[in-house]
Scaffold this motif. Structure first.
Motif, PDB file in Angstrom:
ATOM      1  N   ILE A  49       0.852  -1.190   0.000  1.00 14.11           N
ATOM      2  CA  ILE A  49       0.000   0.000   0.000  1.00 14.11           C
ATOM      3  C   ILE A  49       0.887   1.240   0.000  1.00 14.11           C
ATOM      4  CG2 ILE A  49      -1.845   1.222   1.231  1.00 14.11           C
ATOM      5  CD1 ILE A  49      -2.156  -1.581   2.810  1.00 14.11           C
ATOM      6  N   GLY A  50       0.599   2.148  -0.917  1.00 20.75           N
ATOM      7  CA  GLY A  50       1.310   3.426  -0.935  1.00 20.75           C
ATOM      8  C   GLY A  50       0.317   4.555  -0.772  1.00 20.75           C
ATOM      9  N   TRP A  51       0.675   5.531   0.044  1.00 19.44           N
ATOM     10  CA  TRP A  51      -0.221   6.668   0.285  1.00 19.44           C
ATOM     11  C   TRP A  51       0.290   7.899  -0.461  1.00 19.44           C
ATOM     12  CZ3 TRP A  51      -0.068  10.456   4.865  1.00 19.44           C
ATOM     13  CH2 TRP A  51      -1.210  11.265   4.862  1.00 19.44           C
ATOM     14  N   ARG A  62       0.454  11.880  -8.786  1.00 17.83           N
ATOM     15  CA  ARG A  62       1.193  11.203  -7.708  1.00 17.83           C
ATOM     16  C   ARG A  62       0.856   9.701  -7.685  1.00 17.83           C
ATOM     17  NH1 ARG A  62       2.766  13.430  -2.400  1.00 17.83           N
ATOM     18  NH2 ARG A  62       3.084  15.330  -3.585  1.00 17.83           N
ATOM     19  N   LEU A  63      -0.410   9.368  -7.988  1.00 17.25           N
ATOM     20  CA  LEU A  63      -0.810   7.953  -8.015  1.00 17.25           C
ATOM     21  C   LEU A  63      -0.269   7.257  -9.274  1.00 17.25           C
ATOM     22  CD1 LEU A  63      -4.465   8.207  -6.620  1.00 17.25           C
ATOM     23  CD2 LEU A  63      -2.539   7.058  -5.510  1.00 17.25           C
ATOM     24  N   ASN A  84      -8.341  10.046  -6.889  1.00 20.86           N
ATOM     25  CA  ASN A  84      -8.169  11.484  -6.746  1.00 20.86           C
ATOM     26  C   ASN A  84      -7.333  11.825  -5.513  1.00 20.86           C
ATOM     27  OD1 ASN A  84      -9.725  14.456  -5.894  1.00 20.86           O
ATOM     28  ND2 ASN A  84      -8.974  14.139  -7.957  1.00 20.86           N
ATOM     29  N   GLY A  85      -6.558  10.855  -5.049  1.00 22.66           N
ATOM     30  CA  GLY A  85      -5.775  11.003  -3.821  1.00 22.66           C
ATOM     31  C   GLY A  85      -5.817   9.692  -3.077  1.00 22.66           C
ATOM     32  N   ASP A  86      -5.565   9.742  -1.781  1.00 19.21           N
ATOM     33  CA  ASP A  86      -5.583   8.547  -0.939  1.00 19.21           C
ATOM     34  C   ASP A  86      -4.518   7.535  -1.388  1.00 19.21           C
ATOM     35  OD1 ASP A  86      -7.534   9.674   0.656  1.00 19.21           O
ATOM     36  OD2 ASP A  86      -9.179   8.608  -0.274  1.00 19.21           O
ATOM     37  N   CYS A  87      -4.888   6.261  -1.474  1.00 16.13           N
ATOM     38  CA  CYS A  87      -3.881   5.205  -1.638  1.00 16.13           C
ATOM     39  C   CYS A  87      -3.896   4.536  -3.005  1.00 16.13           C
ATOM     40  CB  CYS A  87      -4.092   4.117  -0.574  1.00 16.13           C
ATOM     41  SG  CYS A  87      -3.821   4.706   1.093  1.00 16.13           S
ATOM     42  N   GLY A  88      -2.751   3.942  -3.316  1.00 12.31           N
ATOM     43  CA  GLY A  88      -2.660   3.000  -4.428  1.00 12.31           C
ATOM     44  C   GLY A  88      -2.289   1.657  -3.840  1.00 12.31           C
ATOM     45  N   ILE A  89      -2.705   0.564  -4.512  1.00 13.49           N
ATOM     46  CA  ILE A  89      -2.356  -0.772  -4.011  1.00 13.49           C
ATOM     47  C   ILE A  89      -1.529  -1.525  -5.054  1.00 13.49           C
ATOM     48  CG2 ILE A  89      -4.301  -1.017  -2.406  1.00 13.49           C
ATOM     49  CD1 ILE A  89      -4.639  -3.004  -5.504  1.00 13.49           C
ATOM     50  N   VAL A  90      -0.716  -2.422  -4.562  1.00 12.69           N
ATOM     51  CA  VAL A  90       0.135  -3.240  -5.428  1.00 12.69           C
ATOM     52  C   VAL A  90      -0.053  -4.703  -5.043  1.00 12.69           C
ATOM     53  CG1 VAL A  90       2.497  -3.648  -6.243  1.00 12.69           C
ATOM     54  CG2 VAL A  90       1.855  -1.372  -5.389  1.00 12.69           C
ATOM     55  N   PRO A 125       5.050   4.512   1.890  1.00 13.87           N
ATOM     56  CA  PRO A 125       4.627   3.112   2.033  1.00 13.87           C
ATOM     57  C   PRO A 125       3.939   2.939   3.383  1.00 13.87           C
ATOM     58  CG  PRO A 125       6.992   3.286   1.549  1.00 13.87           C
ATOM     59  CD  PRO A 125       6.512   4.651   1.927  1.00 13.87           C
ATOM     60  N   LEU A 126       2.772   2.322   3.378  1.00 17.25           N
ATOM     61  CA  LEU A 126       2.049   2.086   4.627  1.00 17.25           C
ATOM     62  C   LEU A 126       2.224   0.617   4.999  1.00 17.25           C
ATOM     63  CD1 LEU A 126      -1.264   4.054   3.924  1.00 17.25           C
ATOM     64  CD2 LEU A 126       0.753   4.842   5.167  1.00 17.25           C
ATOM     65  N   ASP A 127       2.803   0.388   6.162  1.00 17.75           N
ATOM     66  CA  ASP A 127       3.116  -0.982   6.561  1.00 17.75           C
ATOM     67  C   ASP A 127       1.930  -1.606   7.297  1.00 17.75           C
ATOM     68  OD1 ASP A 127       4.521  -3.302   6.909  1.00 17.75           O
ATOM     69  OD2 ASP A 127       5.545  -2.614   8.727  1.00 17.75           O
TER      70      ASP A 127
END
Length: 360
Positions: A219-221, A298-299, A320-326, A348-350
């Motif tokens: 997860i990336g913020w 940014r995303l 439009n913001g918040d998080c992206g997932i991988v 990176p959100l752990d």
């Protein structure tokens, strides 16, 4: 003192389409929580207090000469709605109501109060419902908690799929399809709350998924918060003018998510990754026809970096913001990927996937 908690969520796939009937989405619950503590009031006056929301900002719009406050981003509205419906349910079970203090504490925002986009309004609703039911000694299974929370949340938000409610209640990885909103509104207007809760809700499907061994969620913020309810309003307004394109988007999203569910069921990480990329392209097209920004620069950067190191990535939720997932596997160089994210102001959100221990 009783304390109940509910986890935040992230959408993995199926965003926007999930607002419609028979369009599945995949969500995951993460180990960041809203905690609600409830205790008998000693003064006869009840208190609702939140560590996070004492200085909350309120959004408003102009309707003619009227100033109309948009309360959908105000967590207290969700808490009050959850209290109202849960107490109505308790009254219908012949329970005497009393006065209590509620204390809310949340991990779902960053230390400076910015939202990560983990569905804090859903989690605070679920945790409040759970705390009040327990306070009044009501035996509650996940279905009761989900339905009370979904009604409470929908009452405030007026749109949305309640997928985030399902993730907060059931935990883990889930496949989700929303219920028929028109049916629910009609039932609530004509029947008791208990009758509505004891009915089968048309369209609703919640299925637990088991992730393939070796699959890793990253997860990336973006460090830029977004408002889901306002983005959903904008796309809802366009539905009638984009009838064919919208129908096409729904059928393609449905096919994509069903293949992804198949990837979970057959332990096929590559298939899940492939459909993550398909879903990203569908959302990009959807954003274009609706003239909304889902994948902000940014995303896009977050996704490009993830793809470079062997992960399949997309935006999560309304965008439009918040998080992206991988979705990563054994071949993804996680450490280098996260390093590259940090260089580009992506945090990176752990977080881990949160499993709920089942109550029946």
């Amino acid at each position: 003192m009783i304390t109940e908690k509910a986890p935040g969520k992230l959408y993995i796939a199926g965003e926007y389409a999930v607002l419609e009937q028979d369009c599945p989405a995949i969500l995951v619950a993460v180990n960041q929580f809203v905690r609600v503590s409830i205790s008998e009031s000693t003064t006869g006056t009840g208190l609702i207090h939140s560590k996070q929301y004492s200085q909350d900002s309120i959004h408003w719009v102009r309707k003619g000469s009227q100033m109309v406050i948009d309360n959908r981003d105000n967590p207290f509205e969700y808490i009050l709605s959850a209290i109202s419906f849960t107490e109505q349910y308790c009254l219908e079970q012949n329970i005497d109501l009393t006065v209590y203090d509620l204390h809310v504490n949340s991990d779902l925002d960053s230390s400076d109060g910015k939202k990560f986009g983990l569905g804090s309004s859903a989690a605070v609703t679920v945790a409040t419902v759970k705390a009040i039911l327990k306070f009044y000694g009501v035996q509650a299974d996940n279905e009761l908690i989900y339905k009370l929370s979904a009604i409470s949340h929908y009452h405030v938000q007026g749109n949305g799929s309640a997928g985030d409610i399902a993730a907060s209640v059931y935990g883990g990885w889930i496949a989700y399809q929303t219920f028929n909103k028109a049916w629910l509104q009609y039932q609530l207007a004509h029947k008791s709350l208990s009758e509505v809760i004891n009915s089968a809700w048309p369209g609703l499907r919640i299925e637990l998924l088991t992730p393939p061994a070796g699959m890793k969620l990253m997860i990336g913020w973006s460090q830029k918060p977004a408002s889901t309810s306002r983005l959903v309003d904008e796309t809802n307004a366009n539905k009638n003018t984009l009838i064919d394109e919208y129908a096409d988007f729904l059928s393609q999203s449905r096919a994509c998510v069903l293949k992804m569910i198949d990837g979970f069921e057959t332990n096929n990480i590559a298939l899940i990754q492939q459909q993550i990329r398909v879903n990203r392209a569908l959302l990009q097209h959807f954003a274009k026809i609706n003239h909304i920004a889902i994948e902000i620069p940014r995303l896009t950067k977050l996704i490009t970096i993830a793809e470079k190191f062997g992960g399949a990535a997309k935006t999560s939720g309304a965008g439009n913001g918040d998080c992206g997932i991988v979705i990563a596997d054994q071949n993804t160089n996680v450490a280098v990927l996260e390093q590259e994210w940090r260089k580009n102001n992506i945090l990176p959100l752990d977080f881990r996937v949160h499993q709920v221990i089942y109550s029946h």
